[in-house]
Write a protein that holds these residues in place. Structure first.
Motif: not given
Length: 541
Positions: A454-456, A478, A480-482, A435, A485-487, A391
């Protein structure tokens, strides 16, 4: 060959003329003995009038036969001239004579001889005397109006053909302008290492796919050959599939395809809302591989696709590098209120181009598991082929991705996704949640953790403000990672210059923050942060 055809046709015409000449006298010898005897009572005016009527009818019949014979003689004279011209080394000049058999006049007697094709055909095939019979050798299986059926039908045999055959041509071509110059030049991964961001400002034929497919020997025996190119990735892949359609509920196929771990990989490409797959989708989803799969609709509105394949991304990886662990993946989706889209290659399109006033919804889920090695995921020379990324934008199998100087050689990938959508009267809302787990690492040194999670998600909304013509949209995704985070978020519009969903122009602007993924055929580069404008033209028939 042309001379042989002309000789055959001239022989048939001669036989036809000879039979007509022999038959005609037999019906026109004048009065029969019975008729002659009936003249004897000269005072009977009624008998004379009846006899005169018969004579007039026979004369009319003789005139009609003579007209037919004259037509045949004219045809034979012209045909003999064409034959002589061919024998003298020339070419046939009268196409109507050289390419078509003689057809008797509509006024000819129904008892006159027919061509051999007409004699061998059933009554419903020959038509009436006023309808010329088309020889079987030149009968066309379809008319020009039938050529487009979810692709161009190059050839299709008639229903009663001994060897059923269908050859259909499809194409997907994407021309794109991409500008990522607004991005920052570097990014820092979770270990504090500074990495360069690759920026772009180019025009490319980003994807071009040529597909030939159909059936052969039996309508259930399906095949396809795809030439798959990406100028952005400078690559060409040739893929083939062979399948058997047992029925609506089950089709088995082997060859190359997308691993069905995400909605965008199940009969959706290229009919996304935006210019391409979202950032989150590209980060989480599997890629393309060889394998076998089953798909169908066992119950109304319930669809599935199950696959056993070589790995997440093996399109251009040699068999010597592919590991011995097989991938399993499957997708199931339900459309309880009717089909989410019309039949055809755009069956699962995100937008509501056809703007039905009936509400339609889609609910789906997918799961994928694969034991991956670094050889299967380091090859980046394949269109639509994603490799595993952490991520923070680092390749999972690159040295130093988890710890300085340490390289992961093996890892287990698991991904579960849930998607949903709704359409009504030109409005379309679509979303998907992802996920992903990476675990069971095998590395050449110690690692600080045993697994990552990681999930998003992604979301899009579109509406045809002018039906089948102009559609603005917004979208976002988006991660949301280990390790970070990105978006992204953005919007654009599609314009359809003609009344078809298979040709459109697209303009889009979006902002991305710390993209966790790189792909030459996508607009994303690892670590990219900034505004990105894109222009695109797409043809997909």
């Amino acid at each position: 060959m042309r001379l042989r055809r002309l000789l055959c046709r001239s022989s048939a015409a001669l036989v036809f003329t000879s039979m007509t000449l022999f038959v005609s006298p037999a019906h026109s010898q004048g009065l029969s003995p019975t008729d002659a005897e009936s003249v004897a009572p000269k005072g009977e005016d009624g008998v004379v009038r009846e006899l005169l009527r018969k004579i007039q009818e026979q004369q009319k019949s003789l005139d009609e036969r003579q007209k037919s014979i004259d037509e045949q003689q004219k045809y034979l004279t012209a045909l003999i001239g064409e034959l002589q011209r061919l024998l003298d080394g020339g070419t046939a000049t009268n196409v109507s004579i050289a390419g078509n058999p003689f057809v008797a006049s509509a006024t000819a007697d129904a008892s006159a001889p027919r061509t051999s094709a007409a004699l061998n055909a059933p009554p419903e095939a020959t038509g009436s005397a006023s309808t010329p019979v088309t020889p079987a050798s030149v009968a066309a299986p379809q008319t020009d109006e039938d050529r487009y059926r979810d692709g161009i039908v190059i050839w299709e045999t008639p229903e009663d053909a001994k060897v059923p055959f269908l050859l259909k041509f499809n194409i997907n071509t994407q021309l794109r302008y991409l500008n990522t110059l607004d991005s920052t030049g570097t990014f820092v991964d979770h270990l504090g290492v500074v990495n360069d961001v690759h920026t772009r400002n180019d025009i490319t034929v980003n994807r071009s796919m040529f597909i030939l497919g159909g059936y052969i020997f039996d309508k259930r025996a399906r095949y396809s050959v795809t030439v798959w190119t990406s100028a952005g990735a400078a690559s060409i892949v040739v893929a083939g599939n062979i399948g058997w359609q047992f029925g609506k509920a089950l089709t088995l196929t082997g060859g190359y395809t997308g691993v069905p771990g995400s909605r965008s990989l199940v009969n959706t490409f290229p009919f996304f809302t935006g210019s391409d797959r979202s950032m989150a989708d590209n980060f989480f989803r599997p890629g393309f591989t060889q394998g076998v799969w089953a798909n169908g609709e066992p119950l109304k509105g319930l669809n599935y696709l199950l696959m056993l394949g070589n790995g997440l991304n093996t399109l251009n990886v040699s068999a010597a590098k592919i590991d011995t662990h097989l991938l399993v993946s499957g997708s199931v989706w339900w459309e309880p209120l009717g089909p989410y889209g019309p039949p055809g290659k755009d069956r699962n399109m995100y937008d509501d181009y056809f703007a039905s006033r009936k509400v339609r919804i889609r609910i789906g889920t997918a799961f994928t598991r694969s034991r991956e090695d670094r050889f299967s995921n380091l090859d980046q020379a394949n269109p639509d082929n994603t490799s595993l990324y952490n991520s923070d934008g680092r390749l999972t199998f690159s040295t130093g991705a988890f710890a300085p100087g340490v390289t992961v050689n093996l890892a287990t990938y698991k991904m579960w996704a849930v998607d949903g959508g709704i359409k009504w009267n030109g409005l379309a809302l679509n979303g998907q949640y992802f996920t992903r787990w990476l675990s069971n690492f095998e590395a050449d040194g110690p690692l600080p953790l045993a697994s990552t999670f990681d999930h998003g998600g992604e979301f899009s909304a579109s509406y045809f403000v002018k039906p089948k013509k102009f559609m603005p949209y917004i979208r976002g995704s988006w991660v949301i990672g280990q390790f970070g985070n990105s978006y992204e978020y953005g919007g654009g519009a599609k314009w359809f210059p003609i009344r078809t969903e298979r040709l459109w122009l697209n303009a889009e602007v979006f902002r991305v923050n710390k993209a966790p993924y790189s792909g030459a055929f996508t607009p994303y580069t690892a670590g990219m942060t900034g505004w990105v404008p894109m222009l695109q033209a797409y043809l997909a028939f």
